[in-house]
Design an enzyme around this catalytic site. Structure first.
Site, PDB file in Angstrom:
ATOM      1  N   GLY A   1      -1.987  -3.641   9.511  1.00  0.00           N
ATOM      2  CA  GLY A   1      -1.929  -2.506  10.018  1.00  0.00           C
ATOM      3  C   GLY A   1      -3.762  -2.167   9.917  1.00  0.00           C
ATOM      4  O   GLY A   1      -4.057  -1.976   8.583  1.00  0.00           O
TER       5      GLY A   1
ATOM      6  N   VAL B   1      -7.068   3.593   7.444  1.00  0.00           N
ATOM      7  CA  VAL B   1      -6.649   3.247   5.905  1.00  0.00           C
ATOM      8  C   VAL B   1      -7.462   1.965   6.339  1.00  0.00           C
ATOM      9  O   VAL B   1      -7.947   1.438   5.054  1.00  0.00           O
ATOM     10  CB  VAL B   1      -6.056   3.570   4.930  1.00  0.00           C
ATOM     11  CG1 VAL B   1      -5.385   2.972   3.914  1.00  0.00           C
ATOM     12  CG2 VAL B   1      -4.768   4.989   5.048  1.00  0.00           C
TER      13      VAL B   1
ATOM     14  N   GLY C   1      -5.551   0.439  10.795  1.00  0.00           N
ATOM     15  CA  GLY C   1      -5.845   2.178  11.339  1.00  0.00           C
ATOM     16  C   GLY C   1      -6.970   2.849  10.257  1.00  0.00           C
ATOM     17  O   GLY C   1      -7.824   2.094   9.776  1.00  0.00           O
TER      18      GLY C   1
ATOM     19  N   LYS D   1       7.298  20.910   0.839  1.00  0.00           N
ATOM     20  CA  LYS D   1       7.500  20.216   1.880  1.00  0.00           C
ATOM     21  C   LYS D   1       7.801  21.448   3.093  1.00  0.00           C
ATOM     22  O   LYS D   1       8.399  22.196   2.609  1.00  0.00           O
ATOM     23  CB  LYS D   1       7.780  19.105   1.780  1.00  0.00           C
ATOM     24  CG  LYS D   1       7.983  18.614   3.561  1.00  0.00           C
ATOM     25  CD  LYS D   1       6.760  17.754   3.226  1.00  0.00           C
ATOM     26  CE  LYS D   1       5.754  16.505   4.657  1.00  0.00           C
ATOM     27  NZ  LYS D   1       4.353  15.802   3.721  1.00  0.00           N
TER      28      LYS D   1
HETATM   29  P1  NAD Z   1      -2.461   4.651  11.673  1.00  0.00           P
HETATM   30  O1  NAD Z   1      -2.158   5.335  12.553  1.00  0.00           O
HETATM   31  O2  NAD Z   1      -4.438   4.862  11.725  1.00  0.00           O
HETATM   32  O3  NAD Z   1      -3.068   3.107  10.994  1.00  0.00           O
HETATM   33  C1  NAD Z   1      -1.600   2.502  11.122  1.00  0.00           C
HETATM   34  C2  NAD Z   1      -1.812   1.402  12.138  1.00  0.00           C
HETATM   35  O4  NAD Z   1      -0.764   0.531  12.088  1.00  0.00           O
HETATM   36  C3  NAD Z   1      -1.874   1.638  13.416  1.00  0.00           C
HETATM   37  O5  NAD Z   1      -3.588   1.038  13.859  1.00  0.00           O
HETATM   38  C4  NAD Z   1      -0.658   0.791  14.112  1.00  0.00           C
HETATM   39  O6  NAD Z   1      -1.544   0.183  15.519  1.00  0.00           O
HETATM   40  C5  NAD Z   1      -0.209  -0.047  13.050  1.00  0.00           C
HETATM   41  N1  NAD Z   1       0.695  -0.919  13.107  1.00  0.00           N
HETATM   42  C6  NAD Z   1       1.973  -0.036  13.509  1.00  0.00           C
HETATM   43  N2  NAD Z   1       2.598  -0.723  13.990  1.00  0.00           N
HETATM   44  C7  NAD Z   1       2.762  -1.659  13.194  1.00  0.00           C
HETATM   45  C8  NAD Z   1       3.328  -3.534  12.942  1.00  0.00           C
HETATM   46  N3  NAD Z   1       4.537  -2.877  13.227  1.00  0.00           N
HETATM   47  N4  NAD Z   1       2.535  -4.105  12.454  1.00  0.00           N
HETATM   48  C9  NAD Z   1       0.954  -4.136  12.469  1.00  0.00           C
HETATM   49  N5  NAD Z   1       0.029  -3.088  12.789  1.00  0.00           N
HETATM   50  C10 NAD Z   1       1.152  -1.903  12.977  1.00  0.00           C
HETATM   51  O7  NAD Z   1      -1.978   5.107  10.220  1.00  0.00           O
HETATM   52  P2  NAD Z   1      -2.610   5.731   8.463  1.00  0.00           P
HETATM   53  O8  NAD Z   1      -3.639   6.967   8.600  1.00  0.00           O
HETATM   54  O9  NAD Z   1      -3.752   4.211   8.572  1.00  0.00           O
HETATM   55  O10 NAD Z   1      -2.432   5.554   7.725  1.00  0.00           O
HETATM   56  C11 NAD Z   1      -1.303   4.216   7.169  1.00  0.00           C
HETATM   57  C12 NAD Z   1      -0.592   4.542   6.089  1.00  0.00           C
HETATM   58  O11 NAD Z   1      -0.445   4.918   5.164  1.00  0.00           O
HETATM   59  C13 NAD Z   1       0.846   5.167   7.090  1.00  0.00           C
HETATM   60  O12 NAD Z   1       2.440   5.109   6.347  1.00  0.00           O
HETATM   61  C14 NAD Z   1       0.798   6.851   6.121  1.00  0.00           C
HETATM   62  O13 NAD Z   1       1.869   6.945   5.667  1.00  0.00           O
HETATM   63  C15 NAD Z   1       0.798   6.124   5.027  1.00  0.00           C
HETATM   64  N6  NAD Z   1      -0.953   6.729   4.056  1.00  0.00           N
HETATM   65  C16 NAD Z   1      -2.170   6.949   4.849  1.00  0.00           C
HETATM   66  C17 NAD Z   1      -2.783   8.794   3.851  1.00  0.00           C
HETATM   67  C18 NAD Z   1      -4.296   8.424   4.646  1.00  0.00           C
HETATM   68  O14 NAD Z   1      -4.503   8.718   4.069  1.00  0.00           O
HETATM   69  N7  NAD Z   1      -4.450   8.519   5.931  1.00  0.00           N
HETATM   70  C19 NAD Z   1      -2.572   8.179   2.886  1.00  0.00           C
HETATM   71  C20 NAD Z   1      -1.258   8.443   2.223  1.00  0.00           C
HETATM   72  C21 NAD Z   1      -0.610   7.207   2.670  1.00  0.00           C
END
Ligand code: NAD
Length: 366
Positions: free
Chosen positions: A180, A184, A182, A80
């Site tokens: 969440g 994923v 978002g 990292k």
């Molecule tokens: P994102 O930012 O697109 O979505 C996260 C969502 O969570 C947002 O819509 C946000 O408004 C919501 N949120 C924040 N706080 C909240 C709460 N207290 N209650 C309810 N909702 C809340 O992120 P993402 O890319 O969808 O990733 C989601 C999680 O998965 C993260 O922890 C990320 O590290 C992990 N992750 C993502 C990937 C990927 O491919 N994108 C891969 C591995 C891990």
């Protein structure tokens, strides 16, 4: 700051401090373990208040990458990088190109890409100076948005969970609480609806809630209610540390399976879930789809191959659950054990001399 003591404690191989005053670059690259292959891990840009904080983040996150790559069955190690700076103010072409030259100097020992504060445009500046980057845009041969692949991995992981917990072969009829909606989370809802599962969703962003409800007609609850809804499975897809002293007593769930990183506030919360008979899919095993997508990019991106490899998350979790069952230990501990066994096995394989490497002969060096 006793750096070598910290490196010994975490088991790191190498840490590189990079600086270029002209472009304002101060960065740390941490290479944790390359037994399985080159160290893979994103570059984070963050306004760390102290150098100690930046180093601690690089050490902690690089070690986690070793575990994630090994659990996914990839031949990659963990690394990292962190750039000390404010992504809103301190970014420039020169900074990322200068950083790219440091990556190049490692000749493939470390391969990097996007992370918090670093986006695809920044990676493309690095790419001007080094081949050892990934997460490029599809126009440059990259795999594009990893979120749909991560969501597929989560569904495969949930299937392994219902098999273990209920001896069920599909998600049909199970209720899943998705925290969440978002990148994923919204893809996950779509896949779950296709699997005929019932979904309860939540998000702090009302716009995201509305979009998902309009498309899939799922039930939603306010953010702080998600921990106590009547559902079989909880899928944290927002923040870390959501499994903690306050939330666990509210759970009626029998399974926790979601994409968020660092879901357990502390290791002891994994033990508490185990005591309560709640099956926890260790985060770094179930959310590896995005990493697999990047790994496939390094071989020449092929979507089908990325999806096929991601489906193996089902089997990876089955192995974790088997160890947990046989040894009566929490699944998070079982996952660590599986990883450590795999690394030890490959280290042992490397004992055999194959004609190159450490034992250079006089004539090979000429
Ligand atoms: P994102 O930012 O697109 O979505 C996260 C969502 O969570 C947002 O819509 C946000 O408004 C919501 N949120 C924040 N706080 C909240 C709460 N207290 N209650 C309810 N909702 C809340 O992120 P993402 O890319 O969808 O990733 C989601 C999680 O998965 C993260 O922890 C990320 O590290 C992990 N992750 C993502 C990937 C990927 O491919 N994108 C891969 C591995 C891990």
């Amino acid at each position: 700051m006793a750096i070598f003591t910290q490196l010994e404690e975490f088991g790191h191989e190498e840490v590189l401090f990079c600086q270029n005053k002209d472009v304002g670059l101060r960065a740390i690259i941490a290479i944790h373990d390359t037994t399985l292959g080159p160290a893979l891990g994103g570059t984070r840009m963050w306004p760390y208040e102290t150098e100690e904080e930046a180093l601690a983040d690089a050490l902690r996150l690089s070690r986690a990458m070793t575990y994630k790559a090994a659990a996914a069955g990839l031949n990659m190690g963990g690394g990292k990088a962190v750039i000390i700076g404010d992504p809103k103010k301190d970014k420039s072409e020169a900074l990322f190109r200068a950083f790219g030259r440091f990556i190049e100097s490692l000749k493939g020992r470390f391969i990097t890409g996007e992370d918090v504060g670093v986006d695809v445009n920044d990676v493309e500046y690095m790419y001007m100076e080094t081949r050892y980057v990934c997460g490029l845009s599809p126009a440059h041969g990259g795999g594009g948005d990893p979120a749909p692949v991560t969501a597929l991995g989560v569904v495969q992981g949930m299937k392994a969970c219902v098999q273990e917990q209920f001896n069920a072969t599909s998600l049909e009829g199970f209720t899943v609480a998705v925290q969440g909606l978002g990148s994923v989370g919204s893809h996950l809802v779509e896949l779950l609806v296709n699997e005929r599962a019932q979904v309860i969703g939540t998000d702090i962003d009302e716009e995201k809630v509305r979009r998902v409800v309009d498309r899939f007609g799922i039930r939603t609850v306010p953010p702080d209610e998600i921990y106590r809804v009547d559902a079989d499975i909880f899928a944290p897809c927002a923040l870390g540390a959501v499994i903690n002293d306050e939330t666990i007593p509210q759970f009626k769930f029998k399974i926790i399976a979601g994409s968020a990183n660092n879901q357990l506030a502390e290791d002891r919360h994994g033990e508490e879930l185990h005591r309560r008979g709640i099956l926890y899919a260790p985060d770094y095993v179930i959310n590896a789809g995005g990493l697999i997508n990047i790994y496939v990019e390094l071989e020449g991106y092929d979507r089908e191959r990325a999806l096929r490899m991601t489906r193996s998350i089902y089997y990876n979790l089955r192995k974790v659950f088997e160890i947990a069952r046989q040894e009566n230990i929490p699944t998070a501990q079982a996952a660590d054990k599986l990883v450590e066994q795999r690394i030890a096995m490959v280290r042992k394989l490397k004992d055999m001399y194959t004609g190159q490497g450490v034992h250079r002969m006089r004539w090979e060096t000429r």
